[in-house]
Design a protein around this motif. Structure first.
Motif: not given
Length: 225
Positions: A157-168, A170-181
């Protein structure tokens, strides 16, 4: 004519949509991204300034929504909201939380359920989501539970966001993934869970091509296509 259906369930970031698209192209099936349908509701809720956890307010919005799907020459699914192509808008990072919370509302799931089932009656389909094999298509010809470790899914997900030019971050993205689960597994309506007759496919250690070959092997073994 009896159409065939493949249900792919699993947690956020497992690669369901990417792999389902490739599989559909390979097999000549119609790809149905159910997450995109819920994300379209999320876009509508966001634009209306409604709290996505407010079930009453979200349910009141549903009759006004014109949600349709279309397919380009490449076979890829496009989502339309009141005639506007929102295929790009639904992938914005903030829409994920809106979609997840709205999807937990029973009225939203009921509103979209028949649209999904109708497609399976009219086409050979590959459908991905979180409750396809358990709720939407309980009679699917093959059910796959696609998963990967949270860290691996967050990295994708982190690489996908960066590829779209969005700021991201990794620690925040991981926390979001765990919370989404947690939200998806604990919600009262259609929680994320593995169907009893689903085949588990863990792609933690696999790249995209390796994951694709794993799933193709499962499909050919079970459906002889």
């Amino acid at each position: 004519m009896k159409y065939r259906s493949i249900a792919i369930d699993g947690p956020s970031g497992a690669g369901k949509s990417t792999l389902a698209k490739r599989l559909a192209q390979e097999l000549g099936f119609l790809y149905v991204d159910t997450g995109a349908i819920y994300r379209t509701v999320g876009v509508a809720v966001h634009r209306q300034g409604i709290d996505p956890a407010d079930g009453t307010a979200v349910a009141a919005l549903l009759p006004e929504l014109g949600i349709t799907m279309g397919y380009g020459e490449d076979g890829l699914q496009h989502m339309f909201l009141d005639g506007e192509d929102v295929t790009t808008a639904i992938r914005e990072n903030e829409i994920s939380a809106y979609a997840s919370k709205a999807a937990a509302i029973p009225a939203v799931r009921e509103f979209l359920l028949e649209m999904q089932r109708r497609l399976s009656r009219e086409h050979d389909v590959i459908m991905d989501g979180r409750d396809i094999g358990t709720v939407v298509l309980p009679q699917a010809d093959l059910k796959i539970f696609l998963t990967a470790a949270p860290e691996a899914r967050a990295q994708r997900r982190y690489r996908e966001l960066l590829a779209r030019g969005q700021q991201a971050d990794f620690v925040h993205v991981l926390a979001e993934v765990i919370e989404r689960d947690r939200r998806d597994m604990e919600r009262e309506t259609a929680p994320l869970r593995q169907a009893e007759d689903a085949v588990v496919a863990d792609t933690t250690a696999l790249d995209l091509e390796g994951s694709l070959q794993l799933l193709l092997g499962l499909i050919r073994e079970h459906l002889h296509v």
